[in-house]
Design an enzyme around this catalytic site. Structure first.
Site, PDB file in Angstrom:
ATOM      1  N   LYS A  31      -1.591   9.577   1.021  1.00  0.00           N
ATOM      2  CA  LYS A  31      -2.355  10.101   2.182  1.00  0.00           C
ATOM      3  C   LYS A  31      -1.435  10.974   3.181  1.00  0.00           C
ATOM      4  O   LYS A  31      -1.890  12.063   3.667  1.00  0.00           O
ATOM      5  CB  LYS A  31      -2.886   8.815   3.013  1.00  0.00           C
ATOM      6  CG  LYS A  31      -3.998   8.043   2.287  1.00  0.00           C
ATOM      7  CD  LYS A  31      -5.299   8.970   2.165  1.00  0.00           C
ATOM      8  CE  LYS A  31      -6.499   8.489   1.877  1.00  0.00           C
ATOM      9  NZ  LYS A  31      -7.737   9.292   1.897  1.00  0.00           N
ATOM     10  N   HIS A  89       2.363   3.268  -2.097  1.00  0.00           N
ATOM     11  CA  HIS A  89       1.859   4.636  -2.953  1.00  0.00           C
ATOM     12  C   HIS A  89       0.766   5.133  -2.321  1.00  0.00           C
ATOM     13  O   HIS A  89       0.729   6.228  -2.268  1.00  0.00           O
ATOM     14  CB  HIS A  89       1.661   4.256  -4.468  1.00  0.00           C
ATOM     15  CG  HIS A  89       1.629   5.367  -5.362  1.00  0.00           C
ATOM     16  ND1 HIS A  89       2.398   5.806  -6.042  1.00  0.00           N
ATOM     17  CD2 HIS A  89       0.329   6.241  -5.545  1.00  0.00           C
ATOM     18  CE1 HIS A  89       2.221   6.771  -6.697  1.00  0.00           C
ATOM     19  NE2 HIS A  89       1.019   7.018  -6.513  1.00  0.00           N
ATOM     20  N   TYR A  90      -0.249   4.412  -1.998  1.00  0.00           N
ATOM     21  CA  TYR A  90      -1.420   4.981  -1.227  1.00  0.00           C
ATOM     22  C   TYR A  90      -1.224   5.667  -0.141  1.00  0.00           C
ATOM     23  O   TYR A  90      -1.725   6.705  -0.021  1.00  0.00           O
ATOM     24  CB  TYR A  90      -2.490   3.819  -1.224  1.00  0.00           C
ATOM     25  CG  TYR A  90      -3.879   4.288  -0.553  1.00  0.00           C
ATOM     26  CD1 TYR A  90      -4.887   4.888  -0.745  1.00  0.00           C
ATOM     27  CD2 TYR A  90      -3.707   3.869   0.901  1.00  0.00           C
ATOM     28  CE1 TYR A  90      -5.851   5.186  -0.290  1.00  0.00           C
ATOM     29  CE2 TYR A  90      -4.836   3.977   1.614  1.00  0.00           C
ATOM     30  CZ  TYR A  90      -5.862   4.767   1.303  1.00  0.00           C
ATOM     31  OH  TYR A  90      -6.837   5.244   2.125  1.00  0.00           O
ATOM     32  N   LEU A  91      -0.411   5.052   0.687  1.00  0.00           N
ATOM     33  CA  LEU A  91      -0.276   5.738   1.906  1.00  0.00           C
ATOM     34  C   LEU A  91       0.761   6.974   2.037  1.00  0.00           C
ATOM     35  O   LEU A  91       0.468   7.904   2.669  1.00  0.00           O
ATOM     36  CB  LEU A  91       0.590   4.555   2.874  1.00  0.00           C
ATOM     37  CG  LEU A  91      -0.327   3.519   3.320  1.00  0.00           C
ATOM     38  CD1 LEU A  91       0.458   2.419   4.131  1.00  0.00           C
ATOM     39  CD2 LEU A  91      -1.539   3.999   4.146  1.00  0.00           C
ATOM     40  N   LEU A 133       0.741  -1.102   0.057  1.00  0.00           N
ATOM     41  CA  LEU A 133       0.064   0.019  -0.160  1.00  0.00           C
ATOM     42  C   LEU A 133       0.690   1.432  -0.009  1.00  0.00           C
ATOM     43  O   LEU A 133       0.499   2.268   0.251  1.00  0.00           O
ATOM     44  CB  LEU A 133      -0.906  -0.071   1.082  1.00  0.00           C
ATOM     45  CG  LEU A 133      -2.051  -1.051   1.162  1.00  0.00           C
ATOM     46  CD1 LEU A 133      -2.742  -0.956   2.578  1.00  0.00           C
ATOM     47  CD2 LEU A 133      -3.167  -0.887   0.140  1.00  0.00           C
TER      48      LEU A 133
END
Length: 217
Positions: free
Chosen positions: A130, A125-127, A123
């Site tokens: 965020k 890239h997503y984190l 995760l």
């Protein structure tokens, strides 16, 4: 009543936020939508919808808005480009618009692990997206609350949590019902003001948990 703009109103958590706000005596929800065909579902609930695309111009969306809940996300089936466009850049655009409009508070739905994305390669890239959005909000000068829940479930909310400022140092799950309630509770001016916290299912009632976090300063 305070007017609350909800970004991500058509998502699972956003819909729950709308339902809670719609039954409250203190808040009037407005749903941010990007397609005209999304308007009807909110009109059926007697909730006003505001047209605005997080990948486009959102500068007009803050008219008459007192506070914002950002619960938008690109979804797990989209690629890195969409994640950047919505979770990072879309959040930044809405923060800029909120700052210009002098909104009273911006409540951000983030994610557990956003404090150190390198710990979760799947995760990452997503984190990172965020994390960047969270940091942008913290540095914006707006009053904020950043909520970082564990893995989201569709289980019935228990209204009991375990919370910690910055990081819990443990993983866990939490229902979307409870996350929605936490986001709404965070709208209250004295509660968790300028606080970033993680939350998972636990033993403490949500309200008292947030009050304790607020008293930690």
């Amino acid at each position: 009543m305070e007017n609350i703009l909800i970004a991500g109103a058509t998502g699972h958590t956003g819909k729950r936020v709308i339902e809670i706000l719609n039954s409250s005596e203190n808040f009037n929800p407005l749903a941010l939508i990007r397609k005209e065909e999304q308007r009807q579902q909110f009109e059926d609930m007697e909730v006003e919808a505001v047209m605005g695309d997080l990948e486009g111009d959102v500068s007009h969306t803050m008219k008459g808005i007192d506070k914002v809940i950002f619960a938008a996300g690109s979804g797990s089936k989209t690629g890195p480009d969409k994640t950047d466009a919505v979770d990072r850049d879309g959040a930044k655009k809405l923060i800029d618009a909120a700052k210009k409009a002098k909104v009273k508070k911006f409540v951000m739905l983030s994610s557990m692990g956003a404090d150190d994305p390198s710990k979760n390669e799947d995760l990452r890239h997503y984190l990172e997206a965020k994390q960047e959005a969270d940091e942008y909000l913290r540095e914006s000068g707006l009053n904020y609350t950043i909520v970082r829940p564990g893995a989201l479930t569709d289980d019935l909310g228990l209204a009991k949590v375990k919370v910690a400022k910055e990081t819990l140092n443990e993983r866990g799950e939490i229902s979307r019902d409870d996350v929605a309630f936490i986001l709404v509770m965070s709208l209250a001016d004295p509660l968790v003001k300028n606080v970033t916290f993680e939350c998972i299912e636990g033993e403490e009632p949500i309200k008292s948990a947030l009050i304790e976090l607020s008293q930690l300063g």
